[in-house]
Write a protein that holds these residues in place. Structure first.
Motif, PDB file in Angstrom:
ATOM      1  N   GLU A  43     -73.652 114.451  67.992  1.00 10.69           N
ATOM      2  CA  GLU A  43     -73.239 114.287  69.384  1.00 10.69           C
ATOM      3  C   GLU A  43     -71.833 114.874  69.604  1.00 10.69           C
ATOM      4  O   GLU A  43     -71.088 115.100  68.647  1.00 10.69           O
ATOM      5  CB  GLU A  43     -73.234 112.806  69.770  1.00 10.69           C
ATOM      6  CG  GLU A  43     -72.128 112.033  69.107  1.00 10.69           C
ATOM      7  CD  GLU A  43     -72.203 110.540  69.423  1.00 10.69           C
ATOM      8  OE1 GLU A  43     -71.728 110.150  70.487  1.00 10.69           O
ATOM      9  OE2 GLU A  43     -72.713 109.797  68.583  1.00 10.69           O
ATOM     10  N   THR A  44     -71.501 115.130  70.859  1.00  8.90           N
ATOM     11  CA  THR A  44     -70.166 115.632  71.157  1.00  8.90           C
ATOM     12  C   THR A  44     -69.272 114.433  71.438  1.00  8.90           C
ATOM     13  O   THR A  44     -69.597 113.596  72.272  1.00  8.90           O
ATOM     14  CB  THR A  44     -70.207 116.537  72.405  1.00  8.90           C
ATOM     15  OG1 THR A  44     -71.134 117.593  72.150  1.00  8.90           O
ATOM     16  CG2 THR A  44     -68.839 117.139  72.698  1.00  8.90           C
ATOM     17  N   ILE A  45     -68.160 114.344  70.714  1.00 14.79           N
ATOM     18  CA  ILE A  45     -67.224 113.261  71.000  1.00 14.79           C
ATOM     19  C   ILE A  45     -66.019 113.855  71.726  1.00 14.79           C
ATOM     20  O   ILE A  45     -65.802 115.077  71.698  1.00 14.79           O
ATOM     21  CB  ILE A  45     -66.757 112.537  69.717  1.00 14.79           C
ATOM     22  CG1 ILE A  45     -66.014 113.499  68.794  1.00 14.79           C
ATOM     23  CG2 ILE A  45     -67.925 111.892  68.986  1.00 14.79           C
ATOM     24  CD1 ILE A  45     -65.250 112.793  67.712  1.00 14.79           C
ATOM     25  N   SER A  46     -65.248 112.983  72.351  1.00 10.34           N
ATOM     26  CA  SER A  46     -64.042 113.450  73.023  1.00 10.34           C
ATOM     27  C   SER A  46     -62.859 112.820  72.298  1.00 10.34           C
ATOM     28  O   SER A  46     -62.760 111.602  72.201  1.00 10.34           O
ATOM     29  CB  SER A  46     -64.104 113.008  74.487  1.00 10.34           C
ATOM     30  OG  SER A  46     -62.823 113.096  75.043  1.00 10.34           O
ATOM     31  N   GLU A  51     -59.322 113.901  74.769  1.00 11.57           N
ATOM     32  CA  GLU A  51     -60.005 114.669  75.822  1.00 11.57           C
ATOM     33  C   GLU A  51     -60.619 115.988  75.359  1.00 11.57           C
ATOM     34  O   GLU A  51     -61.259 116.685  76.135  1.00 11.57           O
ATOM     35  CB  GLU A  51     -59.078 114.939  77.020  1.00 11.57           C
ATOM     36  CG  GLU A  51     -58.682 113.661  77.748  1.00 11.57           C
ATOM     37  CD  GLU A  51     -57.640 113.904  78.819  1.00 11.57           C
ATOM     38  OE1 GLU A  51     -57.779 114.868  79.583  1.00 11.57           O
ATOM     39  OE2 GLU A  51     -56.682 113.120  78.864  1.00 11.57           O
ATOM     40  N   VAL A  52     -60.412 116.356  74.106  1.00 13.80           N
ATOM     41  CA  VAL A  52     -60.967 117.616  73.608  1.00 13.80           C
ATOM     42  C   VAL A  52     -62.382 117.366  73.081  1.00 13.80           C
ATOM     43  O   VAL A  52     -62.587 116.463  72.269  1.00 13.80           O
ATOM     44  CB  VAL A  52     -60.090 118.192  72.468  1.00 13.80           C
ATOM     45  CG1 VAL A  52     -60.696 119.465  71.912  1.00 13.80           C
ATOM     46  CG2 VAL A  52     -58.683 118.432  72.970  1.00 13.80           C
ATOM     47  N   PRO A  53     -63.358 118.152  73.548  1.00 15.48           N
ATOM     48  CA  PRO A  53     -64.719 117.967  73.023  1.00 15.48           C
ATOM     49  C   PRO A  53     -64.829 118.494  71.597  1.00 15.48           C
ATOM     50  O   PRO A  53     -64.358 119.595  71.300  1.00 15.48           O
ATOM     51  CB  PRO A  53     -65.590 118.798  73.981  1.00 15.48           C
ATOM     52  CG  PRO A  53     -64.655 119.779  74.607  1.00 15.48           C
ATOM     53  CD  PRO A  53     -63.261 119.220  74.538  1.00 15.48           C
ATOM     54  N   VAL A  83     -55.499 121.128  70.111  1.00 14.74           N
ATOM     55  CA  VAL A  83     -55.545 119.941  70.964  1.00 14.74           C
ATOM     56  C   VAL A  83     -54.325 119.924  71.904  1.00 14.74           C
ATOM     57  O   VAL A  83     -54.447 119.660  73.102  1.00 14.74           O
ATOM     58  CB  VAL A  83     -55.588 118.650  70.101  1.00 14.74           C
ATOM     59  CG1 VAL A  83     -55.371 117.407  70.955  1.00 14.74           C
ATOM     60  CG2 VAL A  83     -56.916 118.555  69.364  1.00 14.74           C
ATOM     61  N   CYS A  84     -53.155 120.253  71.358  1.00 17.19           N
ATOM     62  CA  CYS A  84     -51.941 120.267  72.192  1.00 17.19           C
ATOM     63  C   CYS A  84     -52.023 121.373  73.242  1.00 17.19           C
ATOM     64  O   CYS A  84     -51.694 121.169  74.406  1.00 17.19           O
ATOM     65  CB  CYS A  84     -50.696 120.440  71.318  1.00 17.19           C
ATOM     66  SG  CYS A  84     -50.434 119.037  70.237  1.00 17.19           S
ATOM     67  N   TYR A 125     -62.288 126.661  75.837  1.00 19.65           N
ATOM     68  CA  TYR A 125     -62.777 125.658  74.890  1.00 19.65           C
ATOM     69  C   TYR A 125     -64.027 124.978  75.411  1.00 19.65           C
ATOM     70  O   TYR A 125     -64.981 124.755  74.677  1.00 19.65           O
ATOM     71  CB  TYR A 125     -61.678 124.612  74.650  1.00 19.65           C
ATOM     72  CG  TYR A 125     -61.313 124.544  73.193  1.00 19.65           C
ATOM     73  CD1 TYR A 125     -60.453 125.494  72.639  1.00 19.65           C
ATOM     74  CD2 TYR A 125     -61.847 123.578  72.373  1.00 19.65           C
ATOM     75  CE1 TYR A 125     -60.145 125.467  71.305  1.00 19.65           C
ATOM     76  CE2 TYR A 125     -61.541 123.536  71.033  1.00 19.65           C
ATOM     77  CZ  TYR A 125     -60.689 124.480  70.505  1.00 19.65           C
ATOM     78  OH  TYR A 125     -60.400 124.463  69.164  1.00 19.65           O
ATOM     79  N   ARG A 126     -63.998 124.641  76.679  1.00 17.17           N
ATOM     80  CA  ARG A 126     -65.141 123.915  77.247  1.00 17.17           C
ATOM     81  C   ARG A 126     -66.402 124.759  77.244  1.00 17.17           C
ATOM     82  O   ARG A 126     -67.498 124.234  77.214  1.00 17.17           O
ATOM     83  CB  ARG A 126     -64.805 123.457  78.673  1.00 17.17           C
ATOM     84  CG  ARG A 126     -63.808 122.302  78.650  1.00 17.17           C
ATOM     85  CD  ARG A 126     -63.704 121.640  79.998  1.00 17.17           C
ATOM     86  NE  ARG A 126     -62.881 120.447  79.904  1.00 17.17           N
ATOM     87  CZ  ARG A 126     -61.871 120.149  80.714  1.00 17.17           C
ATOM     88  NH1 ARG A 126     -61.556 120.965  81.707  1.00 17.17           N
ATOM     89  NH2 ARG A 126     -61.191 119.041  80.549  1.00 17.17           N
TER      90      ARG A 126
END
Ligand code: UDP
Length: 267
Positions: free
Chosen positions: A15-18, A21-23, A56-57, A69-70
């Protein structure tokens, strides 16, 4: 094929986790390769990213990077700090799949499947040297081509389109893109809109590592989350700002995530 340990206490199968806020796709190596196979089989194209602390930053301060990224179809957890953070917040990432290891695993997989591989980016001569190393490691590997464009090519639409055409016309099914962050993610996003482009993977300095031009951190530093410190020592003038200033924002993001996680549990 060897790989690092898989944590069974993860959140589930792929699954995709966050995280901050980054997938991030919570996949094992086998699942990641299966997703790439599916993409290739369906002729879908697209690109893979490898989130680490620096990404992430950047995700939080750079909207174009965030969008790139999305849109990526697979996001692999690159470093130990993300794995530790994921455990802290109860959504354990099951396996560290660093881009610099994944380049070997995917090359081996590509050689077995007969996927021609294109090596794109890095300084002149590096991609060719990396191709020779990979061919020696995986004798069945087909190298569709290499291309190391001059610095700044990505700001010239004609040069950028020409580079995309080279990759596409090579017949590659997989392309490693070594332009550093955020150039590689932005370039892959644009290239993925061109029909017929192969699957792309943003790999940062990995061609330099494969070619032996830059020495990668020893395994004990990789496992203790200190790969960044090694790279800082190797290239302090270029990287001090990234690691000591920009990436310190990760602490703020962790505190924010902790607050959210506590309020979710309390509520
Ligand atoms: N690079 C490139 N073109 C550019 C900028 C960088 O080919 O315009 C290459 C550079 O030669 C190196 C790679 O990008 O091989 C990785 O850069 P960096 O160390 O910043 O990557 P990271 O792994 O930290 O994202």
């Amino acid at each position: 094929m060897s790989s690092n340990d898989v944590t069974e206490a993860g959140t589930g199968t792929g699954e995709t986790i966050s995280l901050c806020e980054v997938p991030i796709d919570n996949v094992t190596l086998d699942e990641a390769l299966a997703r790439i196979d599916a993409c290739i089989a369906q002729g879908r194209g697209g690109y893979v990213t490898t989130p680490n602390v620096d990404h992430v930053c950047r995700f939080h301060r750079d909207e174009r990077f965030r969008n790139a990224y999305r849109e990526s179809f697979l996001r692999l957890a690159d470093g130990m700090p993300l794995l530790w953070a994921s455990r802290l917040f109860g959504k354990a990432i099951r396996q560290k799949l660093s881009g610099s290891d994944f380049v070997y695993w995917l090359a081996e997989h590509a050689s077995g499947k007969g996927y021609p591989l294109f090596l794109f980016g890095a300084a002149e001569g590096v991609a060719d040297a990396a191709a020779a190393k990979l061919r020696a490691l995986y004798p069945g590997l087909l190298i569709a081509g290499t291309h190391s464009p001059p610095l700044g090519f990505d700001r010239d639409p004609a040069a950028s389109s020409d580079a995309m055409r080279r990759v596409k016309d090579s017949g590659a099914r997989v392309c490693y893109v070594a332009l550093g962050t955020p150039k590689q993610e932005l370039w892959m996003q644009e290239a993925s809109r061109v029909p017929g482009m192969p699957i792309m993977l943003g790999i940062g300095a990995s061609l330099d590592f494969i070619a032996g031009r830059t020495k990668r951190a020893p395994v004990f530093l990789q496992k203790t989350g200190l790969e960044w410190f090694w790279r800082l020592c190797m290239e302090p003038r270029r990287l001090w700002r990234r690691y000591l200033i920009d990436d310190s924002y990760f602490l703020v993001l962790l505190l924010r995530e902790a607050r959210l996680s506590w309020s979710r549990r309390a509520g």
